[in-house]
Design an enzyme around this catalytic site. Structure first.
Site, PDB file in Angstrom:
ATOM      1  N   SER A   1       0.868  -1.044  -0.101  1.00 21.20           N
ATOM      2  CA  SER A   1       0.048   0.032  -0.036  1.00 21.20           C
ATOM      3  C   SER A   1       1.024   1.054  -0.178  1.00 21.20           C
ATOM      4  O   SER A   1       2.097   1.142   0.446  1.00 21.20           O
ATOM      5  CB  SER A   1      -0.745   0.038   1.214  1.00 21.20           C
ATOM      6  OG  SER A   1      -1.523   1.218   1.278  1.00 21.20           O
TER       7      SER A   1
ATOM      8  N   TYR B   1      -1.431  -0.361  10.657  1.00 24.51           N
ATOM      9  CA  TYR B   1      -1.547  -0.648   9.192  1.00 24.51           C
ATOM     10  C   TYR B   1      -0.190  -0.215   8.447  1.00 24.51           C
ATOM     11  O   TYR B   1       0.422  -0.909   7.606  1.00 24.51           O
ATOM     12  CB  TYR B   1      -2.677   0.031   8.604  1.00 24.51           C
ATOM     13  CG  TYR B   1      -3.070  -0.276   6.957  1.00 24.51           C
ATOM     14  CD1 TYR B   1      -3.227  -1.662   6.553  1.00 24.51           C
ATOM     15  CD2 TYR B   1      -2.825   0.559   6.325  1.00 24.51           C
ATOM     16  CE1 TYR B   1      -3.723  -2.057   5.681  1.00 24.51           C
ATOM     17  CE2 TYR B   1      -3.260   0.140   4.811  1.00 24.51           C
ATOM     18  CZ  TYR B   1      -3.501  -0.843   4.685  1.00 24.51           C
ATOM     19  OH  TYR B   1      -3.907  -1.308   3.305  1.00 24.51           O
TER      20      TYR B   1
END
Length: 283
Positions: free
Chosen positions: A164, A177
């Site tokens: 990501s 995350y």
């Protein structure tokens, strides 16, 4: 005149896709099917305690398999439910692929969670922290560990870790995350060096804000918005405002990059981080 049929770039190869029930995983699986790959598609098939949104279901996984069979010409598609936190389950998935196809040419590590998130770093509980890293980082490592012998013995293979932009920059209230995706990028680089002598490539794919396409049944961006207390009806406009190209990423955009990384067109690419973020991380 009868048209000449040309083989797709993945014809004769086998791809294993985790997190294939919906979203990016589904889009990549369909792209691989169109390219001629046989497929083993896997997802957890049930919800997880601690993750505040539904995960990919068995019916969604079956639907992805159906879409792939329709997209591919004569390909074989099989499915398996597995939790990437369970090493025995991961081994079982890999064994199923090897038993059916005799080889695994591509591993797309797409399984991952975006929540629990939305907290300052000191408010994250130990269980929340452990869950995020166990799925997003250790899950990918377990898959690489399980396919490693098969790929290195054939001296060929492509591993693609779906990270990501959170693996490249920081985001407020997403410490777990961000840490997990940064670690996944690090795992990619280290594994690429370990496996390069065996002809196995390992790369990271870093999407930006991917639209929750209805056909793909994606919901990651919606859940990120919820974690940030952004109204769902406004979340696309909110995320677009941060995009240099003034548009969200489509699942097919990510799938196109994943297909390139799986194919011989990228045969000298390893240890790389490929962004599909509309320029977000260029600022």
């Amino acid at each position: 005149m009868t048209p000449v049929l040309t083989a797709g770039p993945l014809t004769g190869r086998t791809a294993l896709v985790t997190g294939a029930a919906r979203g990016i995983g589904r889009a990549c699986a369909v792209a691989y099917a169109r390219a001629g790959a046989d497929l083993l598609l896997t997802d957890i098939g049930h919800d997880l305690d601690g993750v505040p949104y539904p995960l990919g279901s068995a019916s969604q996984l079956a639907y992805t398999a159906r879409l792939c069979r329709e997209a591919g010409d004569g390909i074989t598609v099989i499915t398996a439910e597995a939790d990437v936190r369970d090493l025995d389950a991961v081994r079982g998935v890999v064994d199923s692929a090897l038993d059916r196809f005799g080889r695994i040419d591509v591993l797309l590590n797409n399984a991952g969670i975006a929540a629990p998130s939305g907290k300052t770093v000191h408010d994250i509980t130990p269980d929340e922290w452990d869950l995020m890293l166990d799925v997003d980082v250790s899950g990918a490592w377990r898959m690489i560990r399980a396919v490693g012998a098969a790929m290195t013995s054939r001296r060929a293979g492509s591993v693609i870790n779906v990270a990501s932009t959170a693996g490249l920059v920081g985001y407020r209230h997403f410490a777990g995350y961000v840490t997990a995706k940064h670690a996944l990028v690090g795992l990619t680089k280290a594994a690429a060096l370990d496996l390069a002598p065996f002809g196995v490539r390992v790369n990271a794919l870093c999407p930006g804000s991917v639209r929750d396409d209805e056909a793909a049944e994606g919901r990651m961006l919606t859940e990120i918005a919820r974690s940030l207390d952004v109204p769902v009806e406004e979340h696309e406009e909110t995320f677009v405002a941060a995009q240099p190209m003034n548009r969200l990423i489509e699942p097919e955009d990510v799938a196109g990059a994943a297909l390139w990384l799986a194919s011989d067109a990228s045969r000298q690419v390893t240890g790389s981080t490929v962004t599909v973020d509309g320029g977000f991380t260029s600022r």
